[in-house]
Design a protein around this motif. Structure first.
Motif, PDB file in Angstrom:
ATOM      1  N   SER A 176     -42.605  18.239 -65.739  1.00  0.00           N
ATOM      2  CA  SER A 176     -42.223  17.005 -65.039  1.00  0.00           C
ATOM      3  C   SER A 176     -41.935  15.861 -66.009  1.00  0.00           C
ATOM      4  O   SER A 176     -41.090  15.019 -65.746  1.00  0.00           O
ATOM      5  CB  SER A 176     -43.358  16.588 -64.098  1.00  0.00           C
ATOM      6  OG  SER A 176     -44.564  16.468 -64.850  1.00  0.00           O
ATOM      7  N   LYS A 177     -42.646  15.837 -67.101  1.00  0.00           N
ATOM      8  CA  LYS A 177     -42.463  14.724 -68.042  1.00  0.00           C
ATOM      9  C   LYS A 177     -41.233  14.899 -68.920  1.00  0.00           C
ATOM     10  O   LYS A 177     -40.848  14.008 -69.674  1.00  0.00           O
ATOM     11  CB  LYS A 177     -43.680  14.608 -68.957  1.00  0.00           C
ATOM     12  CG  LYS A 177     -44.937  14.143 -68.243  1.00  0.00           C
ATOM     13  CD  LYS A 177     -46.064  14.009 -69.265  1.00  0.00           C
ATOM     14  CE  LYS A 177     -47.365  13.625 -68.570  1.00  0.00           C
ATOM     15  NZ  LYS A 177     -48.501  13.790 -69.474  1.00  0.00           N
ATOM     16  N   ARG A 178     -40.625  16.108 -68.845  1.00  0.00           N
ATOM     17  CA  ARG A 178     -39.587  16.406 -69.835  1.00  0.00           C
ATOM     18  C   ARG A 178     -38.334  15.568 -69.625  1.00  0.00           C
ATOM     19  O   ARG A 178     -37.636  15.228 -70.603  1.00  0.00           O
ATOM     20  CB  ARG A 178     -39.240  17.889 -69.796  1.00  0.00           C
ATOM     21  CG  ARG A 178     -40.382  18.661 -70.422  1.00  0.00           C
ATOM     22  CD  ARG A 178     -40.095  20.125 -70.598  1.00  0.00           C
ATOM     23  NE  ARG A 178     -41.301  20.739 -71.142  1.00  0.00           N
ATOM     24  CZ  ARG A 178     -41.538  22.042 -71.086  1.00  0.00           C
ATOM     25  NH1 ARG A 178     -40.676  22.861 -70.499  1.00  0.00           N
ATOM     26  NH2 ARG A 178     -42.637  22.533 -71.597  1.00  0.00           N
ATOM     27  N   ALA A 179     -38.037  15.237 -68.402  1.00  0.00           N
ATOM     28  CA  ALA A 179     -36.843  14.426 -68.118  1.00  0.00           C
ATOM     29  C   ALA A 179     -36.939  13.101 -68.887  1.00  0.00           C
ATOM     30  O   ALA A 179     -35.966  12.666 -69.527  1.00  0.00           O
ATOM     31  CB  ALA A 179     -36.756  14.162 -66.623  1.00  0.00           C
ATOM     32  N   LEU A 180     -38.115  12.507 -68.823  1.00  0.00           N
ATOM     33  CA  LEU A 180     -38.306  11.234 -69.522  1.00  0.00           C
ATOM     34  C   LEU A 180     -38.173  11.409 -71.035  1.00  0.00           C
ATOM     35  O   LEU A 180     -37.607  10.580 -71.751  1.00  0.00           O
ATOM     36  CB  LEU A 180     -39.707  10.680 -69.196  1.00  0.00           C
ATOM     37  CG  LEU A 180     -40.020   9.304 -69.791  1.00  0.00           C
ATOM     38  CD1 LEU A 180     -39.057   8.234 -69.277  1.00  0.00           C
ATOM     39  CD2 LEU A 180     -41.470   8.913 -69.479  1.00  0.00           C
ATOM     40  N   PHE A 181     -38.686  12.544 -71.529  1.00  0.00           N
ATOM     41  CA  PHE A 181     -38.574  12.864 -72.960  1.00  0.00           C
ATOM     42  C   PHE A 181     -37.115  12.880 -73.396  1.00  0.00           C
ATOM     43  O   PHE A 181     -36.740  12.263 -74.382  1.00  0.00           O
ATOM     44  CB  PHE A 181     -39.261  14.216 -73.219  1.00  0.00           C
ATOM     45  CG  PHE A 181     -38.983  14.747 -74.594  1.00  0.00           C
ATOM     46  CD1 PHE A 181     -39.766  14.311 -75.667  1.00  0.00           C
ATOM     47  CD2 PHE A 181     -37.957  15.650 -74.849  1.00  0.00           C
ATOM     48  CE1 PHE A 181     -39.503  14.804 -76.929  1.00  0.00           C
ATOM     49  CE2 PHE A 181     -37.709  16.136 -76.107  1.00  0.00           C
ATOM     50  CZ  PHE A 181     -38.500  15.718 -77.168  1.00  0.00           C
ATOM     51  N   TRP A 182     -36.277  13.616 -72.576  1.00  0.00           N
ATOM     52  CA  TRP A 182     -34.853  13.711 -72.963  1.00  0.00           C
ATOM     53  C   TRP A 182     -34.206  12.349 -72.892  1.00  0.00           C
ATOM     54  O   TRP A 182     -33.407  11.990 -73.761  1.00  0.00           O
ATOM     55  CB  TRP A 182     -34.123  14.705 -72.036  1.00  0.00           C
ATOM     56  CG  TRP A 182     -34.608  16.134 -72.238  1.00  0.00           C
ATOM     57  CD1 TRP A 182     -35.096  16.945 -71.297  1.00  0.00           C
ATOM     58  CD2 TRP A 182     -34.591  16.841 -73.472  1.00  0.00           C
ATOM     59  NE1 TRP A 182     -35.429  18.171 -71.811  1.00  0.00           N
ATOM     60  CE2 TRP A 182     -35.133  18.126 -73.207  1.00  0.00           C
ATOM     61  CE3 TRP A 182     -34.194  16.554 -74.773  1.00  0.00           C
ATOM     62  CZ2 TRP A 182     -35.284  19.097 -74.163  1.00  0.00           C
ATOM     63  CZ3 TRP A 182     -34.349  17.548 -75.686  1.00  0.00           C
ATOM     64  CH2 TRP A 182     -34.890  18.787 -75.406  1.00  0.00           C
ATOM     65  N   ALA A 183     -34.594  11.599 -71.892  1.00  0.00           N
ATOM     66  CA  ALA A 183     -34.002  10.254 -71.742  1.00  0.00           C
ATOM     67  C   ALA A 183     -34.343   9.411 -72.960  1.00  0.00           C
ATOM     68  O   ALA A 183     -33.490   8.723 -73.539  1.00  0.00           O
ATOM     69  CB  ALA A 183     -34.543   9.605 -70.468  1.00  0.00           C
ATOM     70  N   ASN A 184     -35.609   9.461 -73.357  1.00  0.00           N
ATOM     71  CA  ASN A 184     -36.060   8.723 -74.537  1.00  0.00           C
ATOM     72  C   ASN A 184     -35.294   9.147 -75.772  1.00  0.00           C
ATOM     73  O   ASN A 184     -34.847   8.303 -76.565  1.00  0.00           O
ATOM     74  CB  ASN A 184     -37.543   9.015 -74.793  1.00  0.00           C
ATOM     75  CG  ASN A 184     -38.396   7.849 -74.318  1.00  0.00           C
ATOM     76  OD1 ASN A 184     -37.901   6.732 -74.240  1.00  0.00           O
ATOM     77  ND2 ASN A 184     -39.645   8.120 -74.023  1.00  0.00           N
TER      78      ASN A 184
END
Ligand SMILES: *[C@@H]1O[C@H](CO)[C@@H](O)[C@H](O)[C@H]1NC(C)=O
Ligand SMILES: *[C@@H]1O[C@H](CO)[C@@H](O)[C@H](O)[C@H]1NC(C)=O
Ligand SMILES: *[C@@H]1O[C@H](CO)[C@@H](O)[C@H](O)[C@H]1NC(C)=O
Ligand SMILES: *[C@@H]1O[C@H](CO)[C@@H](O)[C@H](O)[C@H]1NC(C)=O
Ligand SMILES: *[C@@H]1O[C@H](CO)[C@@H](O)[C@H](O)[C@H]1NC(C)=O
Ligand SMILES: *[C@@H]1O[C@H](CO)[C@@H](O)[C@H](O)[C@H]1NC(C)=O
Ligand SMILES: *[C@@H]1O[C@H](CO)[C@@H](O)[C@H](O)[C@H]1NC(C)=O
Ligand SMILES: *[C@@H]1O[C@H](CO)[C@@H](O)[C@H](O)[C@H]1NC(C)=O
Length: 816
Positions: free
Chosen positions: A776-784
């Motif tokens: 679930s947190k990976r989307a934010l990781f890619w965005a970052n």
């Protein structure tokens, strides 16, 4: 037991010092010195227990009982040089211990006598008495040893009261003298008779004749006679039998030659042994005393020569000759043939002296202060007994001739040639000194280095001070017996070695030009007990310090230390005493300096080794070099190449072991979608034929950002570390922040090798993006990540345009 002894010794020493102090202060306490105090009377403040009272050189005109009544301990009283006119001995009636009373140089013309029973020394000389101040009471002073009197006349009865006294010295001052009754002096019993006659009057010769039959030692000052020789009262024949004097001293004598001869003949015939004449002036006419001769038999000078009297010592000092046209030959012969042991003719302008005709009895000749030259005693074989020869202050010039003069003097031990004009040029002449000569004074001449070729072999004491010696030649001179050498006031630049003087004990080398005495001296001269080397222009340097240290270690043989030893150079140290001059040990000791340098080098090497091994500095150096090489090549490549510089958004650095994640997750995620990110990846974009390092550098150069995939695998990969280093280097060289760290798996700090301190530092800052385990947190990781990379890349066709990167804000510092 031993500690007990120590205490005893200590106590004893302490008591001793204490006693000494007491004694000296006590001594001062008993002396009252009022000399030269302009006193007109005896001061009242003098302590009653005073034993020595000095009131001399004042203006005291009278004495009274009340002034002296308290000084019951008074032993010595000096009231000389005052203006007392009347002396009453009863003034001292209560000073029962008075032994020494000096009333000379007053204005006394009258005495009132009284017996001072303990008086030993009474001086009434240089006063204004007309008749001798003789009272009956003097006859009761049985302790009297010294009696000083003055008078203008002496009568036969004058000494009658004291004729039984055994005196030591009678001193008579006879100024303005008018009358002498013959035989007056002869009643005296005294060992010494000292008469000072008036300086401006004709001498009364009976005083001399009577004096000779009175005392053992006779001294007469001012023997002047200006009247004709014909009026001169010749000595009576009877006198010869009565003469008691063995030592006669005449001072300030001014007589005609004939009178002098008469007196000398008288003396020669007498049992007299010592004659001293000081300040002798003899005048003309120069006639031999035939007619009025003392002994008709002895009518000529020649006969005087052959006399064998008892005379042993003749001293003539300061002789002036007022006789013109004077045949000196007679005099020389007379003197040279005298049968005496000691002859002194000093300060007499004497230009020559003859060699005695027969074996001479001279043992001591003192011809100082004359005008003698090199011709003296040349080839003279008759001075066989001569032991001491003093030729100081004459006009000798050749050292060779002096040596030759001594060669016949088989007994000569001491020769004083100081203050002449001696030179020695070291020509082929071989000097010939008396072998017996052990003491030689050649000071104050003009001798240079060559003097060492002309020295007596057996000399023990040698004076060469105040000459022009600049060097003591080594190996040339061998003086086995030399113990004492004086080289002061020459021009020497260094201490002489002792190779030629194995017995040397005392060396004086003061006032030369020694800057730095060589320490070699102590090795060469172990026998030297005293070295006098002060007053040289010392150069205060390491060598000098070494010399002083050696000297101190050898037991301190420097005479005059420390006052006479002062730095002259360098300028800044001038006037500093050598004892206060110190250079650091390091500055002076070469070995120490070398050791220190070596140690420092070792430390440096160790530090470098530490840096290399522990911090891997060589690696960084190598890499930096690579980097610059690449940069340089890039610089030289055609300018068209520059357009291709920034083709990629990011370069990805990762461990081979993490390639799965990179290929499956990172690349697909970043390269897909609208903001398509172009990535430089080795497998895809590396140019074949170039070295790996070059490829890496190229890749980094052509990318805006560098993404590092951190994991334990990464940490263990050498190449990854390279890449991180280059990327970081670029970061600094271009002053932009292009580093993006992605932490794939947590790395325990201990896993990071120590030399990867840069990585450690970055990790410590925690400025990285962490790969979340949760989907679930990976989307934010890619965005970052995208945001961090986010940059507009020019289209490849426009790659030739000069490109200015926009200011780019710290993408590294991400909220974590
Ligand atoms: C007193 O002092 C003078 C110099 O002022 C000195 O000559 C003299 O010897 C001294 N007298 C004594 C008794 O010490
Ligand atoms: C006076 O006499 C004393 C005793 O001899 C002596 O010590 C002192 O020097 C004399 N004073 C002078 C000024 O001569
Ligand atoms: C010494 O005494 C005489 C008289 O006897 C006197 O005329 C003279 O002035 C005196 N000298 C001094 C220096 O007092
Ligand atoms: C010497 O004595 C005579 C008398 O005998 C006297 O007339 C004369 O003035 C004296 N001279 C001196 C300098 O005292
Ligand atoms: C002897 O002569 C010397 C030098 O001229 C002089 O200084 C000294 O006072 C004289 N001595 C006597 C006793 O005249
Ligand atoms: C001669 O002079 C020397 C040196 O001054 C001295 O030692 C010696 O006693 C003198 N001899 C006589 C006989 O006076
Ligand atoms: C001493 O020598 C001289 C020559 O130097 C000679 O004339 C004289 O007669 C000699 N005298 C005696 C006493 O031998
Ligand atoms: C030589 O004689 C002079 C004059 O008498 C004297 O002053 C000097 O001390 C004497 N020298 C020696 C070494 O005896």
């Amino acid at each position: 037991m031993s500690s007990l002894t120590n205490i005893y010794v200590f106590t004893w020493a302490f008591t001793f010092t204490l006693c000494n102090n007491i004694q000296s202060t006590v001594e001062d306490e008993f002396i009252a010195n009022y000399s030269s105090s302009s006193l007109t009377y005896v001061p009242k403040i003098i302590p009653a227990h005073t034993q020595v009272l000095d009131l001399s050189h004042n203006r005291i005109s009278g004495l009274s009982i009340s002034e002296f009544i308290y000084f019951s301990d008074l032993q010595v009283l000096n009231i000389s040089h005052n203006i007392i006119t009347v002396l009453d001995f009863s003034v001292f009636i209560f000073n029962e211990n008075l032994e020494y009373l000096d009333l000379s140089y007053n204005n006394i013309s009258k005495v009132c006598c009284l017996t001072l029973a303990y008086l030993r020394h009474l001086d009434l000389s240089f006063n204004k008495f007309t008749a001798l101040p003789m009272c009956q009471e003097f006859g009761n002073m049985f302790h009297l040893e010294y009696l000083g009197l003055s008078a203008t006349m002496i009568r036969r009865s004058d000494f009658r009261y004291i004729k039984h006294l055994q005196l030591h010295t009678v001193f008579l001052t006879l100024r303005n003298f008018s009358l002498y009754e013959p035989q007056s002096l002869t009643v005296l019993t005294t060992r010494n008779l000292h008469i000072v006659f008036a300086a401006n009057q004709n001498f009364i010769f009976p005083l001399l004749y009577d004096g000779m039959s009175t005392s053992e030692n006779l001294k007469i000052v001012n023997l002047i006679y200006t009247l004709s020789y014909k009026d001169f009262p010749a000595p009576p024949l009877m006198l010869l039998k009565k003469i008691k004097t063995t030592a006669l001293t005449l001072e300030a004598v001014d007589l005609q030659w004939a009178i002098i001869l008469q007196i000398f003949m008288l003396i020669w015939y007498s049992p007299m042994e010592h004659l001293t004449v000081r300040n002798l002036t003899f005048r003309g006419p120069l006639e031999e005393p035939n007619e009025y001769a003392f002994l008709p038999l002895l009518s000529s000078v020649e006969q005087l020569i052959s006399l064998d009297g008892s005379m042993k010592t003749l001293t003539l000092e300061h002789v002036r000759n007022k006789v013109y046209y004077f045949n000196q030959e007679i005099l020389y012969r007379q003197f040279s043939e005298m049968n005496i042991a000691n002859l002194t003719i000093s300060d007499a302008y004497m230009p020559h002296m003859l060699c005695p005709n027969r074996t001479s009895s001279f043992q001591y000749l003192n011809f100082s202060r004359n005008a003698l030259t090199d011709e003296l005693f040349q080839n003279c074989g008759t001075l066989m007994d001569l032991k001491l020869l003093i030729l100081q202050k004459n006009k000798f010039e050749s050292l060779y001739k002096v040596s030759f003069m001594t060669s016949h003097m088989k007994s000569l031990k001491y020769l004083d040639m100081s203050s002449n004009l001696l030179r020695h040029d070291g020509a082929d002449v071989q000097c010939q000194w008396a072998e017996s000569l052990t003491e030689l004074d050649l000071s104050s001449n003009q001798l240079a280095d060559a003097v060492f070729e002309c020295l007596p072999v057996n000399v023990k004491k040698l004076g060469l001070q105040n000459n022009q010696i600049s060097n003591v030649p080594r190996g040339m001179v061998q003086l086995e017996s030399l113990e004492e050498l004086n080289l002061a006031s020459n021009r020497l630049a260094d201490l002489p070695g002792c190779s030629g003087f194995p017995s040397l004990q005392f060396l004086n080398i003061e006032m030369n030009s020694i800057l730095t005495p060589s320490a070699e001296f102590f090795r060469s001269c172990p026998g030297v007990r005293e070295l006098q080397a002060g007053h040289n222009p010392f150069k205060c340097s390491c060598e000098l310090q070494a010399f002083i240290r050696l000297e101190r270690r050898a037991g301190g043989k420097l005479f005059g230390w420390p006052a006479a030893y002062v730095c002259e150079y360098p300028e800044g140290l001038r006037g500093t005493e050598l004892k206060d001059f110190h250079l650091s040990l390091l500055a002076c000791n070469t070995t120490l300096l070398l050791v220190t340098a070596l140690l420092l080098t070792l430390v440096l090497v160790a530090a470098v080794a530490f840096l290399c091994i522990y911090l891997d500095v060589p690696w960084y150096v190598r890499m930096t070099w690579q980097w610059t090489q690449t940069k340089r090549r890039a610089w030289h490549s055609p300018p068209g190449g520059q357009g291709a510089v920034l083709q990629f958004h990011a370069f990805i650095s990762y461990s081979e072991r993490d390639s799965l994640w990179v290929k499956n997750e990172l690349i697909p995620n970043l390269e897909k979608g609208e903001g398509c990110v172009r990535l430089c990846q080795h497998e895809r974009n590396f140019i074949p034929g170039k070295s790996i390092v070059e490829n890496i550098i190229n890749c980094i150069e052509k990318s805006y950002k560098s993404i590092f995939v951190l994991s334990p695998n990464f940490v263990q990969s050498e190449w990854c570390h390279y890449e991180l280093y280059f990327a970081h280097h670029k970061l600094f060289s271009e002053n932009s922040n292009s580093l993006i760290l992605v932490l794939l798996e947590p790395i325990p700090p201990y896993l990071i090798p120590a030399r990867y301190h840069k990585l450690k530092a970055l990790m410590a800052k925690r400025t990285y993006l962490e790969w979340p385990k949760e989907r679930s947190k990976r989307a934010l990781f890619w965005a970052n990540l995208r945001a961090a990379i986010s940059i507009n890349l020019p289209i490849s066709s426009e790659a030739n345009d000069p490109f200015q990167p926009k200011p780019f804000y710290d993408s590294m510092i991400l909220p974590l």
